[in-house]
Design a protein around this motif. Sequence first.
Motif, mmCIF file in Angstrom:
data_model
loop_
_atom_site.group_PDB
_atom_site.id
_atom_site.type_symbol
_atom_site.label_atom_id
_atom_site.label_comp_id
_atom_site.label_asym_id
_atom_site.label_seq_id
_atom_site.Cartn_x
_atom_site.Cartn_y
_atom_site.Cartn_z
ATOM 1 N N PHE A 69 55.338 48.111 34.189
ATOM 2 C CA PHE A 69 54.143 48.896 33.867
ATOM 3 C C PHE A 69 53.788 49.853 34.995
ATOM 4 O O PHE A 69 53.540 51.030 34.769
ATOM 5 C CB PHE A 69 52.967 47.955 33.569
ATOM 6 C CG PHE A 69 51.674 48.682 33.328
ATOM 7 C CD1 PHE A 69 51.421 49.268 32.090
ATOM 8 C CD2 PHE A 69 50.723 48.801 34.332
ATOM 9 C CE1 PHE A 69 50.236 49.932 31.867
ATOM 10 C CE2 PHE A 69 49.540 49.467 34.107
ATOM 11 C CZ PHE A 69 49.290 50.047 32.871
ATOM 12 N N ARG A 70 53.766 49.354 36.226
ATOM 13 C CA ARG A 70 53.370 50.184 37.365
ATOM 14 C C ARG A 70 54.355 51.342 37.566
ATOM 15 O O ARG A 70 53.963 52.458 37.844
ATOM 16 C CB ARG A 70 53.282 49.304 38.613
ATOM 17 C CG ARG A 70 52.941 50.020 39.891
ATOM 18 C CD ARG A 70 51.653 50.805 39.833
ATOM 19 N NE ARG A 70 50.497 49.948 39.918
ATOM 20 C CZ ARG A 70 49.256 50.404 39.857
ATOM 21 N NH1 ARG A 70 49.034 51.685 39.722
ATOM 22 N NH2 ARG A 70 48.249 49.593 39.917
ATOM 23 N N ARG A 110 56.264 52.804 35.216
ATOM 24 C CA ARG A 110 56.050 53.785 34.138
ATOM 25 C C ARG A 110 54.761 54.565 34.358
ATOM 26 O O ARG A 110 54.691 55.760 34.111
ATOM 27 C CB ARG A 110 56.021 53.069 32.787
ATOM 28 C CG ARG A 110 57.395 52.577 32.351
ATOM 29 C CD ARG A 110 57.423 52.185 30.883
ATOM 30 N NE ARG A 110 56.238 51.472 30.442
ATOM 31 C CZ ARG A 110 56.196 50.190 30.105
ATOM 32 N NH1 ARG A 110 57.293 49.470 30.146
ATOM 33 N NH2 ARG A 110 55.080 49.627 29.717
ATOM 34 N N LEU A 111 53.714 53.869 34.831
ATOM 35 C CA LEU A 111 52.444 54.534 35.096
ATOM 36 C C LEU A 111 52.604 55.593 36.185
ATOM 37 O O LEU A 111 52.125 56.724 36.042
ATOM 38 C CB LEU A 111 51.384 53.504 35.506
ATOM 39 C CG LEU A 111 50.005 54.065 35.861
ATOM 40 C CD1 LEU A 111 49.380 54.754 34.641
ATOM 41 C CD2 LEU A 111 49.106 52.972 36.386
ATOM 42 N N PRO A 136 42.379 38.594 33.335
ATOM 43 C CA PRO A 136 42.909 39.908 32.954
ATOM 44 C C PRO A 136 44.190 39.741 32.147
ATOM 45 O O PRO A 136 44.941 38.772 32.359
ATOM 46 C CB PRO A 136 43.180 40.602 34.285
ATOM 47 C CG PRO A 136 43.205 39.530 35.309
ATOM 48 C CD PRO A 136 42.410 38.380 34.763
ATOM 49 N N PRO A 137 44.452 40.629 31.224
ATOM 50 C CA PRO A 137 45.675 40.508 30.415
ATOM 51 C C PRO A 137 46.914 40.739 31.275
ATOM 52 O O PRO A 137 46.873 41.433 32.281
ATOM 53 C CB PRO A 137 45.521 41.625 29.371
ATOM 54 C CG PRO A 137 44.582 42.595 29.967
ATOM 55 C CD PRO A 137 43.679 41.817 30.867
ATOM 56 N N ALA A 138 48.015 40.138 30.832
ATOM 57 C CA ALA A 138 49.279 40.307 31.544
ATOM 58 C C ALA A 138 49.841 41.692 31.222
ATOM 59 O O ALA A 138 49.830 42.138 30.073
ATOM 60 C CB ALA A 138 50.259 39.224 31.120
ATOM 61 N N LEU A 139 50.301 42.356 32.252
ATOM 62 C CA LEU A 139 50.879 43.679 32.057
ATOM 63 C C LEU A 139 52.357 43.554 31.735
ATOM 64 O O LEU A 139 53.038 42.659 32.232
ATOM 65 C CB LEU A 139 50.694 44.511 33.329
ATOM 66 C CG LEU A 139 49.246 44.797 33.723
ATOM 67 C CD1 LEU A 139 49.193 45.525 35.055
ATOM 68 C CD2 LEU A 139 48.547 45.625 32.655
ATOM 69 N N PRO A 140 52.868 44.472 30.896
ATOM 70 C CA PRO A 140 54.301 44.408 30.583
ATOM 71 C C PRO A 140 55.138 44.721 31.823
ATOM 72 O O PRO A 140 54.663 45.322 32.774
ATOM 73 C CB PRO A 140 54.482 45.496 29.512
ATOM 74 C CG PRO A 140 53.210 46.236 29.411
ATOM 75 C CD PRO A 140 52.173 45.516 30.186
#
Length: 148
Positions: A37-38, A40-41, A30-34
């Motif tokens: 991220f969580r 901001r989400l 899976p791609p790395a999240l900035p």
Amino acid sequence: MSGSQDTPLSGTEDPQMRALDTALATVLEPPALPAGFRTRLDAMLADAGRAGDGHSARAATLERELRERLAELDVSYVRLRRRTLGALIGAAFAAGAVMAVAMPWLEATYGAHRPFALAGAGTLAGFGLIGAWMSSWRNGLGALRPFW
């Protein structure tokens, strides 16, 4: 990404697609999240929830306005129906009065042929009204509308 994780194709019935899904899940990472991220989400989801409250308030306002407009339309429709009925009754009384006054003249002028003269005059008047309504309807003016 592990094979036990639910993926878009994991619910498929085709064995080839399930095998492909499993192989891709083991090979691809899976791609790395900035960073953040969580957070901001979660903040965006909370904002969307608050915006949804504003949306529901706006929807309630629009629905109330719709109910008010429909009530006004209903009142106007009843008023129009009453005016139309009044006009029809008034026209019937006027026609009766005209005939009561004109009957002696018709008797003197046409004699025994009076019923034919009345039928012919009524037919011509009816065709004239139908012609005027059709002309108005064809031109899109809508000034003369049928009573029904």
